[in-house]
Design a protein around this motif. Structure first.
Motif, PDB file in Angstrom:
ATOM      1  N   SER A  32       0.823  -1.212   0.000  1.00 50.44           N
ATOM      2  CA  SER A  32       0.000   0.000   0.000  1.00 50.44           C
ATOM      3  C   SER A  32       0.859   1.265   0.000  1.00 50.44           C
ATOM      4  N   CYS A  33       1.940   1.267   0.767  1.00 48.06           N
ATOM      5  CA  CYS A  33       2.824   2.444   0.810  1.00 48.06           C
ATOM      6  C   CYS A  33       3.444   2.712  -0.558  1.00 48.06           C
ATOM      7  N   LEU A  34       3.737   1.656  -1.310  1.00 51.33           N
ATOM      8  CA  LEU A  34       4.300   1.830  -2.652  1.00 51.33           C
ATOM      9  C   LEU A  34       3.320   2.538  -3.589  1.00 51.33           C
ATOM     10  N   LYS A  35       2.025   2.395  -3.314  1.00 49.14           N
ATOM     11  CA  LYS A  35       1.001   3.033  -4.151  1.00 49.14           C
ATOM     12  C   LYS A  35       0.688   4.463  -3.698  1.00 49.14           C
ATOM     13  N   ALA A  36       1.190   4.864  -2.543  1.00 51.73           N
ATOM     14  CA  ALA A  36       0.841   6.168  -1.984  1.00 51.73           C
ATOM     15  C   ALA A  36       1.435   7.310  -2.800  1.00 51.73           C
ATOM     16  N   ALA A  37       0.707   8.434  -2.837  1.00 56.23           N
ATOM     17  CA  ALA A  37       1.171   9.612  -3.583  1.00 56.23           C
ATOM     18  C   ALA A  37       2.503  10.118  -3.028  1.00 56.23           C
ATOM     19  N   ASP A  38       2.668   9.975  -1.712  1.00 54.70           N
ATOM     20  CA  ASP A  38       3.899  10.457  -1.070  1.00 54.70           C
ATOM     21  C   ASP A  38       4.880   9.313  -0.795  1.00 54.70           C
ATOM     22  N   VAL A  39       4.972   8.383  -1.742  1.00 53.31           N
ATOM     23  CA  VAL A  39       5.848   7.213  -1.546  1.00 53.31           C
ATOM     24  C   VAL A  39       7.282   7.634  -1.213  1.00 53.31           C
ATOM     25  N   GLN A  40       7.718   8.747  -1.743  1.00 52.15           N
ATOM     26  CA  GLN A  40       9.090   9.204  -1.471  1.00 52.15           C
ATOM     27  C   GLN A  40       9.341   9.510   0.003  1.00 52.15           C
ATOM     28  N   ALA A  41       8.274   9.882   0.713  1.00 51.94           N
ATOM     29  CA  ALA A  41       8.411  10.152   2.143  1.00 51.94           C
ATOM     30  C   ALA A  41       8.425   8.854   2.950  1.00 51.94           C
ATOM     31  N   ARG A  42       8.148   7.742   2.269  1.00 48.72           N
ATOM     32  CA  ARG A  42       7.956   6.478   2.982  1.00 48.72           C
ATOM     33  C   ARG A  42       9.060   5.459   2.745  1.00 48.72           C
ATOM     34  N   THR A  43      10.130   5.858   2.098  1.00 48.05           N
ATOM     35  CA  THR A  43      11.125   4.843   1.730  1.00 48.05           C
ATOM     36  C   THR A  43      11.818   4.231   2.948  1.00 48.05           C
ATOM     37  N   HIS A  44      12.061   5.034   3.981  1.00 50.97           N
ATOM     38  CA  HIS A  44      12.673   4.467   5.186  1.00 50.97           C
ATOM     39  C   HIS A  44      11.717   3.445   5.810  1.00 50.97           C
ATOM     40  N   CYS A  45      10.443   3.817   5.864  1.00 53.94           N
ATOM     41  CA  CYS A  45       9.417   2.909   6.393  1.00 53.94           C
ATOM     42  C   CYS A  45       9.365   1.613   5.578  1.00 53.94           C
ATOM     43  N   ILE A  46       9.398   1.757   4.257  1.00 54.49           N
ATOM     44  CA  ILE A  46       9.338   0.577   3.369  1.00 54.49           C
ATOM     45  C   ILE A  46      10.519  -0.356   3.618  1.00 54.49           C
ATOM     46  N   ASN A  47      11.694   0.218   3.823  1.00 55.13           N
ATOM     47  CA  ASN A  47      12.870  -0.623   4.080  1.00 55.13           C
ATOM     48  C   ASN A  47      12.750  -1.408   5.385  1.00 55.13           C
ATOM     49  N   ILE A  48      12.204  -0.775   6.412  1.00 53.31           N
ATOM     50  CA  ILE A  48      12.013  -1.512   7.672  1.00 53.31           C
ATOM     51  C   ILE A  48      10.924  -2.567   7.507  1.00 53.31           C
ATOM     52  N   LEU A  49       9.881  -2.247   6.750  1.00 59.91           N
ATOM     53  CA  LEU A  49       8.797  -3.215   6.522  1.00 59.91           C
ATOM     54  C   LEU A  49       9.313  -4.488   5.848  1.00 59.91           C
ATOM     55  N   ARG A  50      10.263  -4.339   4.914  1.00 62.50           N
ATOM     56  CA  ARG A  50      10.854  -5.525   4.262  1.00 62.50           C
ATOM     57  C   ARG A  50      11.493  -6.451   5.296  1.00 62.50           C
ATOM     58  N   ASP A  51      12.310  -5.849   6.174  1.00 62.78           N
ATOM     59  CA  ASP A  51      13.000  -6.651   7.190  1.00 62.78           C
ATOM     60  C   ASP A  51      12.014  -7.259   8.182  1.00 62.78           C
ATOM     61  N   CYS A  52      11.029  -6.458   8.567  1.00 63.90           N
ATOM     62  CA  CYS A  52      10.090  -6.904   9.600  1.00 63.90           C
ATOM     63  C   CYS A  52       9.247  -8.080   9.095  1.00 63.90           C
ATOM     64  N   ALA A  53       8.774  -7.993   7.855  1.00 66.49           N
ATOM     65  CA  ALA A  53       7.998  -9.099   7.282  1.00 66.49           C
ATOM     66  C   ALA A  53       8.835 -10.372   7.253  1.00 66.49           C
TER      67      ALA A  53
END
Lengths: 115, 115, 115, 115
Positions: A32-53
């Motif tokens: 869902s974060c990858l689809k967000a309009a502000d995906v650029q603000a979420r890249t740190h979050c996305i990286n942690i989500l990869r590890d956490c999953a």
């Protein structure tokens, strides 16, 4: 979920379920974060989500097998879940807030398990 | 298990749960088979259990993320779950019989999902 | 890489190495794509990279263990590597072009292995 | 192995290669131990091999993505590699002795990486 539980993993069931739920929430939230309009603000979050999953999925597998390293693994899992919760909590989307909650619950269960 | 479900994975939830349960049953069954007096008779079963646990764990992860390859992945997962069920069913231990049942259920859900 | 090879996996070594390299290229490329100014144009690519990294990692593990399902698994791996190569090739960054090449090589090795 | 290396993972390459080799050796050794006449004497070893193969595979993936948790993950990986080396060293088969060596090398690289 009614899971068949052998005596060796019975103590781990709550934590296994929490890890499975957290894995799912992280994968969903990442998509869902990858689809967000502000995906650029979420890249740190996305990286942690990869590890956490990933670590939640493996933690569930190791507890299921009764690994002698399950406790140490869950200790690291708790650290990453806490970081992921803190990061997801910064975003107001439902999927981020829900993911933050499930990460916090999973961190708590992992700490109980590893103590 | 009460799982937070985004609309994109709602259709997958039954299959995700079946994969998580099957992964757990396979890991438990493998650990128990290794302790069995007749472990030498179970090595083929143990080898399939390794693959089945792994593919179920990854299938749950891919459905959770809404992967465009989830259907193809679950098709292969169903094949392996069927083989694992057939092998586990040969042994009379409770953990083998339960694992066989959960493998069969998972195979069925994976086939539904991938059709 | 000088790898200790038992007879059972000797035939797989080229494919195992290709999968390890492809996994690494996909993880690197994903991390780099997340940092790109046009990350929004890359979300489809990022989603395939997630799957491609995961399936390559597991393919290497299954070939190493001499899984009876290694061929079927590598067949699906080849499909996903091809799709990932096609997607990465659309972007001009060095990491995308290199990733596309390694995905193509991996797809080819996986097809040889599974034939 | 000639791997395409982005600057962010260049520092990790030796450790990534060591993890890939250790994963492979553990999977091969596990498969071979299951075929051994004295498999019952090897069940503890087999259980550690399962964990060691899994954590090495994931460590390689996390270093490849430049995870901020790669160091902590590799620290735990080193602990498990050491334990696996000690256990494998007890058996005189070539695959066990080679696996013990690769586990020791991997533990050393993981410690360097995480320091």
């Amino acid at each position: 979920m009614t899971t068949v539980i052998s005596s060796s993993v019975q103590q781990f069931q709550t934590c296994i379920d929490a890890c499975n739920q957290c894995m799912q929430a992280c994968e969903e939230c990442l998509t869902s974060c990858l689809k967000a309009a502000d995906v650029q603000a979420r890249t740190h979050c996305i990286n942690i989500l990869r590890d956490c999953a990933d670590i939640c999925a493996m933690a569930a597998q190791w507890m299921s097998r009764g690994s002698m390293y399950a406790k140490e693994f869950c200790q690291l899992c708790a650290t990453i879940c806490d970081a992921c919760a803190a990061e997801c909590a910064k975003f107001q989307d439902t999927h981020c807030q829900e993911c933050a909650n499930l990460c916090r619950q999973c961190a708590e269960e992992c700490r109980k398990m590893s103590s």
